[in-house]
Write a protein that holds these residues in place. Structure first.
Motif, PDB file in Angstrom:
ATOM      1  N   HIS A   1      -1.426   0.177  -2.279  1.00 50.79           N
ATOM      2  CA  HIS A   1      -1.709   0.955  -3.492  1.00 50.79           C
ATOM      3  C   HIS A   1      -0.627   2.009  -3.712  1.00 50.79           C
ATOM      4  O   HIS A   1      -0.154   2.196  -4.843  1.00 50.79           O
ATOM      5  N   PHE A   2      -0.222   2.685  -2.644  1.00 49.31           N
ATOM      6  CA  PHE A   2       0.837   3.685  -2.778  1.00 49.31           C
ATOM      7  C   PHE A   2       2.157   3.041  -3.175  1.00 49.31           C
ATOM      8  O   PHE A   2       2.884   3.567  -4.034  1.00 49.31           O
ATOM      9  N   ILE A   3       2.502   1.915  -2.572  1.00 48.43           N
ATOM     10  CA  ILE A   3       3.778   1.261  -2.866  1.00 48.43           C
ATOM     11  C   ILE A   3       3.865   0.882  -4.337  1.00 48.43           C
ATOM     12  O   ILE A   3       4.922   1.017  -4.967  1.00 48.43           O
ATOM     13  N   TYR A   4       2.762   0.434  -4.906  1.00 48.44           N
ATOM     14  CA  TYR A   4       2.789  -0.010  -6.304  1.00 48.44           C
ATOM     15  C   TYR A   4       2.528   1.118  -7.300  1.00 48.44           C
ATOM     16  O   TYR A   4       2.916   1.015  -8.460  1.00 48.44           O
TER      17      TYR A   4
ATOM     18  N   LYS B   1       3.931  -1.664 -13.357  1.00 42.34           N
ATOM     19  CA  LYS B   1       2.684  -2.075 -14.004  1.00 42.34           C
ATOM     20  C   LYS B   1       2.633  -3.599 -14.164  1.00 42.34           C
ATOM     21  O   LYS B   1       1.601  -4.232 -13.943  1.00 42.34           O
ATOM     22  N   PHE B   2       3.764  -4.178 -14.537  1.00 40.16           N
ATOM     23  CA  PHE B   2       3.793  -5.632 -14.710  1.00 40.16           C
ATOM     24  C   PHE B   2       3.596  -6.350 -13.379  1.00 40.16           C
ATOM     25  O   PHE B   2       2.837  -7.315 -13.275  1.00 40.16           O
ATOM     26  N   LEU B   3       4.258  -5.862 -12.309  1.00 50.19           N
ATOM     27  CA  LEU B   3       4.110  -6.503 -11.009  1.00 50.19           C
ATOM     28  C   LEU B   3       2.691  -6.360 -10.475  1.00 50.19           C
ATOM     29  O   LEU B   3       2.124  -7.290  -9.913  1.00 50.19           O
ATOM     30  N   ALA B   4       2.107  -5.189 -10.674  1.00 53.10           N
ATOM     31  CA  ALA B   4       0.747  -4.952 -10.171  1.00 53.10           C
ATOM     32  C   ALA B   4      -0.292  -5.756 -10.937  1.00 53.10           C
ATOM     33  O   ALA B   4      -1.393  -5.998 -10.430  1.00 53.10           O
ATOM     34  N   SER B   5       0.034  -6.191 -12.142  1.00 52.94           N
ATOM     35  CA  SER B   5      -0.932  -6.955 -12.942  1.00 52.94           C
ATOM     36  C   SER B   5      -1.183  -8.349 -12.385  1.00 52.94           C
ATOM     37  O   SER B   5      -2.177  -8.990 -12.721  1.00 52.94           O
ATOM     38  N   GLY B   6      -0.298  -8.841 -11.527  1.00 57.21           N
ATOM     39  CA  GLY B   6      -0.461 -10.178 -10.965  1.00 57.21           C
ATOM     40  C   GLY B   6       0.133 -11.287 -11.803  1.00 57.21           C
ATOM     41  O   GLY B   6       0.062 -12.466 -11.416  1.00 57.21           O
ATOM     42  N   LYS B   7       0.707 -10.970 -12.953  1.00 52.65           N
ATOM     43  CA  LYS B   7       1.310 -12.002 -13.789  1.00 52.65           C
ATOM     44  C   LYS B   7       2.564 -12.574 -13.150  1.00 52.65           C
ATOM     45  O   LYS B   7       2.883 -13.748 -13.355  1.00 52.65           O
ATOM     46  N   ALA B   8       3.286 -11.756 -12.409  1.00 60.60           N
ATOM     47  CA  ALA B   8       4.442 -12.252 -11.662  1.00 60.60           C
ATOM     48  C   ALA B   8       3.941 -12.824 -10.339  1.00 60.60           C
ATOM     49  O   ALA B   8       3.169 -12.171  -9.626  1.00 60.60           O
ATOM     50  N   PRO B   9       4.309 -14.048  -9.983  1.00 56.74           N
ATOM     51  CA  PRO B   9       3.779 -14.691  -8.762  1.00 56.74           C
ATOM     52  C   PRO B   9       4.094 -13.873  -7.519  1.00 56.74           C
ATOM     53  O   PRO B   9       5.197 -13.338  -7.365  1.00 56.74           O
ATOM     54  N   PHE B  10       3.095 -13.744  -6.636  1.00 52.80           N
ATOM     55  CA  PHE B  10       3.324 -13.108  -5.342  1.00 52.80           C
ATOM     56  C   PHE B  10       4.147 -14.049  -4.469  1.00 52.80           C
ATOM     57  O   PHE B  10       3.965 -15.271  -4.510  1.00 52.80           O
TER      58      PHE B  10
ATOM     59  N   GLU C   1      -1.606 -10.215  -0.615  1.00 52.83           N
ATOM     60  CA  GLU C   1      -0.432 -10.779  -1.280  1.00 52.83           C
ATOM     61  C   GLU C   1       0.356  -9.667  -1.969  1.00 52.83           C
ATOM     62  O   GLU C   1      -0.232  -8.703  -2.478  1.00 52.83           O
ATOM     63  N   ALA C   2       1.680  -9.827  -2.000  1.00 53.24           N
ATOM     64  CA  ALA C   2       2.528  -8.796  -2.593  1.00 53.24           C
ATOM     65  C   ALA C   2       3.856  -9.427  -3.005  1.00 53.24           C
ATOM     66  O   ALA C   2       4.058 -10.641  -2.879  1.00 53.24           O
ATOM     67  N   HIS C   3       4.738  -8.569  -3.511  1.00 52.17           N
ATOM     68  CA  HIS C   3       6.086  -8.985  -3.883  1.00 52.17           C
ATOM     69  C   HIS C   3       7.044  -8.393  -2.851  1.00 52.17           C
ATOM     70  O   HIS C   3       7.114  -7.169  -2.688  1.00 52.17           O
ATOM     71  N   ARG C   4       7.778  -9.298  -2.178  1.00 49.43           N
ATOM     72  CA  ARG C   4       8.601  -8.834  -1.072  1.00 49.43           C
ATOM     73  C   ARG C   4       9.642  -7.804  -1.504  1.00 49.43           C
ATOM     74  O   ARG C   4       9.939  -6.854  -0.778  1.00 49.43           O
ATOM     75  N   MET C   5      10.205  -7.929  -2.705  1.00 55.30           N
ATOM     76  CA  MET C   5      11.205  -6.962  -3.148  1.00 55.30           C
ATOM     77  C   MET C   5      10.599  -5.582  -3.349  1.00 55.30           C
ATOM     78  O   MET C   5      11.238  -4.566  -3.081  1.00 55.30           O
TER      79      MET C   5
END
Length: 400
Positions: free
Chosen positions: A259-262, A191-200, A212-216
């Motif tokens: 969407h599925f990944i997150y 939920k935190f990663l999907a919110s966009g608060k953590a830099p992509f 844009e996404a988070h590689r990990m």
């Protein structure tokens, strides 16, 4: 000893009703043969003949036969009772009973049963039917219940087992604590990663659209992205814009993959859409994308959705060819089951086959350009040549 009313068997055979009861029951049957029946008469009203005991649910039971009637008012009828040997350590029990007169060949000549479950306890341990059968009818040749001067009574007793419920009893000084709460560790992180608060930290390009996404996150869910982002030499180019469509996956399908990944669920486009045709097409595209990016769970979810919601006469051939091309054995079997029920043949669609083979070629070519990661494992999809008539064994057949 007390007596209970009873009702005769029979009635309208077409008036059949059904009910389900979750009360556990235990039944037992005992046959009691009274020999020299003619010599039992004249014993006196209220005088009974006792059977040997039989055991049901740990209790001893007896049958009592009253040849001259249970009471003076009932002296024209014979009576039958079911009695239990009650002991103080036994709990009270409720039981139904049925008495049947058997003919010489064991066929039932007369039946009566209790109309309810009777309570056996310290106050009453014997229940029965005072007017079981008129004596003249019992001895008549038409009934044929007396044979070789003997009669045989079959007694069936059904005990209603009591439900035991454990009730928590509060004790002084004891605090009743709730169970451990379910873990939300993973949900909170996603939920935190999907919110966009953590830099992509990674960007993908598909059909000219930038994502844009988070590689990990994407690498943890897909071996394909793991090889792409963490293969040899990739760490030094973290700011690269990666083209990941490969001519196979479109922008809308890739949006569904993210969407599925997150969220670990199908995207809304495959679930809530005004047009069922659009949902069907979106699910097909997502199935292709899931196979391309090695997302086995997403591919199975798409296959189940297609099998449950979209197999019709007009879509059968296309879905079967997609299932074959992308190795969805369960979906293949579901298509075969539908075709057999409808009496139709699965004929290949040349246009669909050519398009799928072209996509498979592009997907294999794009995958081979990804260098293996540190473990030397290359994320390559296994594919086989389309074969629309080969034997298949599958599990999804139960869904159709």
């Amino acid at each position: 000893m007390g007596a209970a009313p009873s009702v005769p068997d029979g009635g309208d055979p077409t008036a059949v009703t059904g009910s389900v009861s979750d009360v556990p029951k235990v039944s037992g049957t005992h046959e009691f043969t009274i020999r020299d029946y003619s010599r039992t008469k004249g014993r006196g009203v209220g005088k009974s003949i006792l059977s040997q005991y039989f055991t049901i649910d740990g209790r001893k039971w007896y049958i009592r036969f009253y040849p001259d009637g249970y009471s003076a008012a009932d002296s024209a009828w014979v009576a039958l009772y079911a009695q239990t040997l009650y002991k103080p350590q036994f709990r009270a029990v409720r039981a139904e009973f049925t008495f049947q007169l058997l003919g010489a060949n064991g066929d039932v000549r007369h039946t009566r049963r209790s109309d309810r479950a009777c309570k056996y306890d310290t106050f009453c341990n014997s229940w029965g039917i005072r007017r079981y059968i008129d004596r003249n009818l019992l001895e008549s040749a038409a009934l044929a219940a007396v044979h070789n001067d003997s009669i045989t009574v079959r007694c069936t007793i059904t005990i209603h087992k009591a439900r035991r419920r454990s009730v928590p009893v509060p004790r002084p000084g004891l605090v009743m604590m709730p169970d451990q709460p379910a873990s939300v560790h993973g949900q909170n992180a996603v939920k935190f990663l999907a919110s966009g608060k953590a830099p992509f930290d990674v960007r993908f390009e598909v059909d000219g659209e930038i994502f844009e996404a988070h590689r990990m996150v994407v690498a943890a869910q897909s071996p394909w992205f793991e090889g792409l982002l963490y293969g040899h030499g990739r760490e030094s180019r973290e700011s690269d814009l990666a083209d990941v469509g490969g001519g196979v996956v479109g922008a809308e399908a890739f949006r569904g993959v993210l969407h599925f990944i997150y969220n670990d669920e199908l995207p809304a486009a495959t679930l809530v859409t005004d047009s069922k045709r659009r949902r069907y097409e979106a699910t097909l595209r997502l199935l292709e994308a899931a196979d391309y990016y090695l997302l086995d769970r997403l591919k199975m979810m798409c296959a189940i959705s297609l099998g449950n919601d979209f197999i019709t006469d007009s879509t059968l051939t296309t879905i079967a060819e997609y299932a074959e091309a992308y190795s969805c054995k369960e979906l293949e079997q579901a298509c075969r089951n539908f075709a057999e029920r409808r009496g139709v043949s699965l004929l290949p669609n040349i246009e669909v086959m050519q398009r799928l083979m072209s996509r498979i070629f592009l997907a294999s070519h794009a995958t081979n350009r990804i260098r293996p990661g540190p473990t030397g494992v290359r994320p390559v999809r296994p594919h086989r040549a389309p074969n629309f008539w080969g034997p298949k064994i599958s599990k999804l057949a139960s869904h159709i």
